[in-house]
Design a protein around this motif. Structure first.
Motif, short mmCIF file in Angstrom:
data_model
loop_
_atom_site.label_atom_id
_atom_site.label_comp_id
_atom_site.label_asym_id
_atom_site.label_seq_id
_atom_site.Cartn_x
_atom_site.Cartn_y
_atom_site.Cartn_z
N ALA A 147 0.85 -1.19 0.00
CA ALA A 147 0.00 0.00 0.00
C ALA A 147 0.88 1.24 0.00
N LEU A 207 0.98 4.96 0.53
CA LEU A 207 0.13 5.92 1.23
C LEU A 207 0.71 7.31 1.12
N TRP A 236 1.59 -3.24 -6.23
CA TRP A 236 1.30 -2.11 -5.36
C TRP A 236 0.02 -1.41 -5.77
N ARG A 237 -0.53 -0.71 -4.80
CA ARG A 237 -1.73 0.10 -5.03
C ARG A 237 -1.56 1.42 -4.30
N VAL A 297 -2.91 4.85 -2.44
CA VAL A 297 -3.98 5.48 -1.66
C VAL A 297 -3.53 6.89 -1.32
N THR A 348 -6.94 4.99 -4.99
CA THR A 348 -8.00 5.21 -4.01
C THR A 348 -7.81 6.60 -3.40
N ALA A 388 -6.78 1.24 2.95
CA ALA A 388 -6.04 0.07 2.51
C ALA A 388 -6.46 -1.18 3.28
N TRP A 439 -9.24 -3.30 1.78
CA TRP A 439 -9.06 -4.09 0.56
C TRP A 439 -9.27 -5.57 0.85
N PHE A 483 -3.10 -5.96 2.81
CA PHE A 483 -1.85 -5.54 2.18
C PHE A 483 -0.67 -6.07 2.99
N ALA A 531 3.24 -1.24 4.10
CA ALA A 531 2.82 0.09 3.71
C ALA A 531 4.03 0.95 3.44
N ARG A 551 3.73 -5.04 8.02
CA ARG A 551 2.37 -5.27 8.51
C ARG A 551 2.39 -5.63 9.99
#
Length: 322
Positions: free
Chosen positions: A19, A21, A47-48, A50, A72, A93, A96, A100, A103, A206
């Protein structure tokens, strides 16, 4: 036959994407280049993105939706502060499906070099002496012109505040007893564990996030990353530099703005008060006041504003914002 010792195995990693961020506030000027640099910086990772926007008024959200339609976007609806923005992005996140694995918290004025994020994520969860794990990894940070930023820090102490007041933090930074700032070049050439590091770009495991919980929103801006790194250490997670990873940090205006420098200075003392008794806090506050007063005597407006605020009996009662 002599026995052989084996290193403790690294903790199994969580599944899911990384994630990314980002907290924005009137960030339209720096956002396009940040977004353009992400594919190189995140190379090799799933990866995504936010983005938590703190009520920007310069078209940041429209620009983001145009340039990164898959991101997002969380609109906080107010200038909520950096920690609140991180928490809003983390919450998005966490929703989801599948979660994830780690981060990456980064400022929009960061430009990661190729593979930076992968190196930071790979550095997480490594076992260290004393049973600790790497919970936070940070890269080398450079100015635009290529100068290395001293991003590693030691925990605040009265002696360190005095050293910075008397001889300056950069000169004192060579001596662990006398400065929070780590300036020893060798510290930036190896995987160095620090008490904390500047929060422009940091990867968080995490496991560390689960143990530490939300970022402390009482720090509107500045000291929120300090508090989080120290809290992570309390939970057995270290902050460590990964020198193979690097990024350019365009920087901010905390050193030139009296308003922001005052906020930085007050939050530094407020955090110290959280972790120490009244007598130690009074000594620390006095040492920081000495530094700001001595610099104010040189005609520096930012230090003059900070000294005036520190000298006020009510200075530390609230968590002021800009």
């Amino acid at each position: 036959m002599p026995s052989r010792s084996h290193p403790a195995p690294a903790r199994p990693r969580a599944a899911g994407p990384v994630a990314v961020l980002v907290v924005t506030w009137n960030s339209a000027r720096v956002l396009p280049e940040f977004l353009a640099s992400l594919p190189e910086g995140m190379a090799g990772l799933d990866w995504r993105l936010v983005v938590a926007d703190n009520d920007s008024a310069d078209g940041t959200v429209d620009l983001l939706r145009s340039l990164a339609p898959d991101a997002t976007v969380v609109q906080t609806g107010r200038n909520a502060g950096y920690a609140a923005g991180v928490n809003a992005a983390l919450a998005a996140a966490a929703a989801w499906e599948g979660g994830f694995r780690a981060a990456l918290v980064c400022n929009p004025d960061i430009r990661m070099r190729r593979g930076c994020a992968g190196l930071l994520v790979d550095a997480l969860d490594a076992p260290l002496a004393g049973g600790r794990l790497v919970g936070i990894s940070v890269p080398l940070l450079y100015e635009e012109e290529g100068t290395l930023q001293h991003s590693l820090r030691r925990e605040s102490r009265v002696t360190r505040a005095l050293g910075e007041a008397v001889i300056g933090n950069r000169r004192a930074g060579r001596f662990p007893r006398w400065s929070e700032l780590v300036t020893d070049p060798s510290a930036y050439g190896r995987a160095t564990v620090a008490d904390w590091a500047t929060g422009a770009l940091m990867a968080l495991s995490r496991a560390c996030l689960d143990a530490c919980g939300a970022w402390d929103e009482s720090f509107f801006l500045y000291s929120e990353e300090t508090e989080y790194c120290l809290r992570a250490r309390d939970h057995g997670f270290a902050t460590r530099l990964e020198p193979a990873a690097s990024a350019v940090h365009l920087g901010g205006d905390s050193q030139v703005s009296p308003r922001l420098w005052t906020l930085l200075t007050l939050n530094r003392v407020r955090l110290y008060r959280r972790r120490h008794g009244a007598a130690a806090t009074a000594a620390f506050r006095g040492a920081v006041l000495l530094r700001e007063t001595s610099r104010a005597a040189l005609g520096r407006p930012a230090n003059r504003a900070a000294a005036r605020a520190l000298a006020s009996p009510s200075a530390l009662r609230a968590a002021p914002g800009p």
